[in-house]
Design a protein around this motif. Structure first.
Motif, short mmCIF file in Angstrom:
data_model
loop_
_atom_site.label_atom_id
_atom_site.label_comp_id
_atom_site.label_asym_id
_atom_site.label_seq_id
_atom_site.Cartn_x
_atom_site.Cartn_y
_atom_site.Cartn_z
N THR A 49 29.73 40.41 51.85
CA THR A 49 29.81 41.56 50.96
C THR A 49 30.27 41.10 49.58
O THR A 49 30.84 40.01 49.44
N LYS A 50 30.01 41.92 48.57
CA LYS A 50 30.53 41.70 47.22
C LYS A 50 31.52 42.80 46.90
O LYS A 50 31.29 43.97 47.22
N VAL A 51 32.62 42.41 46.26
CA VAL A 51 33.69 43.37 45.95
C VAL A 51 34.00 43.29 44.46
O VAL A 51 34.14 42.19 43.90
N ASN A 52 34.14 44.43 43.84
CA ASN A 52 34.51 44.50 42.43
C ASN A 52 36.02 44.61 42.27
O ASN A 52 36.76 44.90 43.22
N ASP A 53 36.47 44.38 41.04
CA ASP A 53 37.90 44.43 40.70
C ASP A 53 38.70 43.41 41.52
O ASP A 53 39.84 43.66 41.93
N VAL A 54 38.07 42.27 41.76
CA VAL A 54 38.75 41.15 42.42
C VAL A 54 38.71 39.97 41.46
O VAL A 54 37.63 39.54 41.03
N TYR A 55 39.88 39.44 41.13
CA TYR A 55 39.98 38.39 40.12
C TYR A 55 40.63 37.13 40.72
O TYR A 55 41.24 37.20 41.80
N PRO A 56 40.47 35.98 40.06
CA PRO A 56 41.14 34.76 40.54
C PRO A 56 42.63 35.01 40.74
O PRO A 56 43.28 35.66 39.91
N GLY A 57 43.17 34.50 41.82
CA GLY A 57 44.56 34.72 42.17
C GLY A 57 44.74 35.80 43.21
O GLY A 57 45.82 35.92 43.81
N THR A 58 43.70 36.58 43.47
CA THR A 58 43.77 37.63 44.48
C THR A 58 44.00 37.02 45.87
O THR A 58 43.33 36.04 46.24
#
Length: 615
Positions: A49-58
């Motif tokens: 799946t692809k998820v939005n509002d996910v950034y490096p460090g999550t």
């Protein structure tokens, strides 16, 4: 299909996991706000799946069948250790090695190091200031012991929490958090390339460590068909094995691609069991070969193997697996037995000068010969493969660390013996490997050490280590592998390289490497251009090496007394190296500077002398 969490930019991340036997998989986002997003089933047992509002460090985990949650099998970073969640990584990095073309395999001089004990800091970036020293020595390839995330005891001082050789890793894609971040490793590789040094990474594809190993929760990574020293074997040929094979091939390409690693050293390939028509190693070599062709730079695979089987490095068209090189233990065992007198364990199969001479000429001493320690015939001839496909040493992490007290050669043999050992390795036609600190005679041991958090596992490791040495009837127990003090005692004393005999030994290594790199006869890695003979009574090995334009001859005296010998030369010769010279802190040479045909010379005890024949 590419598995793992891949940051696509602009706050979008793709999550892919292989779980062919599960009914549902969901990604649990833990930071900054918790949420659970189901993955959609794909072909061949993959979920994505692809998820939005996910950034490096999550931070994230996978929820399996709506019940327990575990870190990603393809986690690229475990900031909280093997039992914690995975972290999303952005692999963008400003590389400055665009002009790097690599080091040809046949020219490599390996320097094996353990990140945690190589420097006081025990980090990737702390290695960088020492690269200039290694380059000056003549090293052109560092070989880094495994860096996949391993367990730690987080109840003590953070700088001492993680102590392990690296072979207990359970997240093959995640750099060890105590060594630094993925970006720190890239910084080290980039700096190595700026210094003209290739990077070889030790990877473990034959087992996972015993603590934090949750792989079986996701997929059938293991098979009960075969047993290894660590338990059930990795599943390379049973049901669903295609996913396991893809997992490790993806891992190899991950290090070679995202981290610009130049070569991989494959741990103990004799424990990679695969009876399928196309062995996993063949498929891996094929993938790396294609990757090299696409990238325009050759990458290498080097196997650790005790099989004495050249099939590993033969090309597929000759029935081989197509790996580029492999370790050869026979050279080490033959040389070690002569230097130390050890005859316990596998050293009972060695101890004759003729065996070292055979190792120079044929690489494998046991090429379908009866090995008393194994109680069976062992090995087969590899004379159809060039010597540059085999790596040799007198010290490495195993040969030092698997002794009870982890004693280095400095504590086992005389100073003259150290110089003799260095010459024996660096003047061979094979690929030489040095273990960190060997070049200046490091005095710190390299003992077996671990840092587990499970009390039962700790006790089992201690008991196993003690049992391992019971047959040797030592008066004391081995050092406690779980103790932080055991780990700290293994830290290098880098300042020794500027002191007394240590500096002399360092200069001796540098001189030998200079000769290896520059002299035509020593650059010629051809089995038809080397001849080695021996004399058991005199404890002597004599080696001739030649090329079209030059010839050298060197004598290795393992006798504790002076020896007289007439070298088999057909032309006048000039002395170029002599470990007994006072300039090398020796007792003083008795060998003449100029040597005539038929002239007898005297070799000092435990010494090496090399002559260059006139054109």
């Amino acid at each position: 299909m590419r598995t793992g969490a891949h940051y696509l930019g602009n706050g979008e991340c793709e999550f892919t996991v292989w779980s062919p036997t599960l009914n549902s998989v969901a990604v649990q986002i833990l930071t900054p706000q918790q949420q659970v997003i189901p993955l959609k089933p794909q072909a061949e047992g993959y979920w994505q799946t692809k998820v939005n509002d996910v950034y490096p460090g999550t931070l994230y985990r996978y929820v399996l069948d709506g019940e327990n949650a575990f870190a990603d099998p393809v986690s690229q970073y475990q900031p909280e250790g093997v039992h914690g969640p995975s972290q999303v990584i952005d692999h963008q990095f400003e590389w400055t090695d665009d002009e790097w073309t690599g080091v040809p395999l046949e020219s490599m001089i390996f320097y094996e190091l353990h990140v945690g004990t190589f420097t006081p800091e025990g980090t990737f970036t702390a290695i960088i200031p020492r690269l200039a020293d290694l380059k000056e020595l003549g090293i052109n390839a560092i070989e880094i012991m495994p860096i996949a995330q391993f367990p730690g005891d987080t109840h003590i001082e953070p700088s001492l929490a993680y102590r392990n050789w690296g072979y207990d890793g359970v997240y093959p894609f995640a750099v060890q958090n105590s060594y630094g971040t993925p970006a720190d490793l890239k910084q080290l590789v980039n700096a190595c390339h700026q210094h003209g040094i290739a990077v070889v990474l030790d990877v473990v594809y034959n087992h996972f460590g015993p603590e934090g190993n949750y792989m079986g929760q996701f997929a059938p990574y293991f098979t009960k068909t075969y047993k290894t020293p660590w338990g059930n074997a990795m599943n390379f040929d049973d049901a669903h094995s295609q996913g396991v094979r893809h997992y490790f091939i993806q891992n190899a390409l991950y290090w070679l691609g995202d981290f610009h690693i130049d070569a991989l050293r494959l741990d103990a390939i004799q424990a990679i069991y695969d009876l399928g028509a196309k062995h996993f190693l063949w498929e891996l070599a094929e993938a790396v070969h294609n990757f090299s062709q696409d990238g325009g730079r050759k990458r290498y695979l080097i196997a650790e193997s005790d099989l004495n089987n050249p099939q590993i490095v033969r090309p597929p068209e000759l029935g081989g697996y197509g790996l580029d090189a492999q370790w050869s233990d026979d050279f080490h065992h033959a040389l070690h037995a002569l230097l130390t007198g050890d005859r316990q364990g596998y050293y009972q199969d060695f101890g004759q000068c003729a065996q070292l001479a055979k190792a120079y000429e044929d690489t494998f001493v046991y090429d379908w010969k009866y090995a008393p320690h194994r109680k069976r015939f062992h090995g087969i001839s590899c004379r159809d493969r060039p010597p540059s496909q085999f790596s040799v040493c007198i010290q490495n992490h195993d040969q030092i660390g698997n002794q009870m007290k982890g004693d280095r050669l400095w504590n086992r043999v005389s100073f003259e013996g150290l110089k003799l050992a260095a010459g024996a390795v660096l003047l061979s036609p094979n690929l030489p490997l040095l273990f960190m600190g060997e070049e200046y005679g490091e005095t710190a041991p390299f003992m077996y050490f671990v840092s587990h958090s499970d009390p039962d596992l700790i006790q089992a490791v201690r008991a196993g280590r003690k049992q391992e040495f019971e047959a040797f009837h030592y008066d004391e127990d081995p050092p406690d592998p779980e103790s932080a003090e055991t780990f700290l005692r293994c830290k290098l004393n880098w300042q020794l390289r500027n002191e007394g005999q240590h500096k002399v030994l360092l200069d001796w290594y540098r001189q030998l490497i200079d000769w290896r790199k520059a002299h035509p006869a020593l650059l010629k890695q051809d089995r038809n251009c080397i001849q080695a003979t021996s004399d058991e009574d005199k404890q002597l090995v004599i080696v001739r090496r030649w090329s079209e334009s030059s010839e050298v001859i060197f004598a290795l005296n393992f006798n504790q007394s002076p020896v007289k010998v007439t070298l088999p030369i057909q032309r006048h010769a000039y002395k170029r190296l002599d470990s007994a010279d006072t300039s090398w802190a020796g007792p003083g040479s008795q060998a003449p500077e100029d040597l005539s045909v038929g002239q007898e010379l005297q070799l000092q005890p435990t010494s090496l002398v090399l002559y260059e024949l006139e054109p």
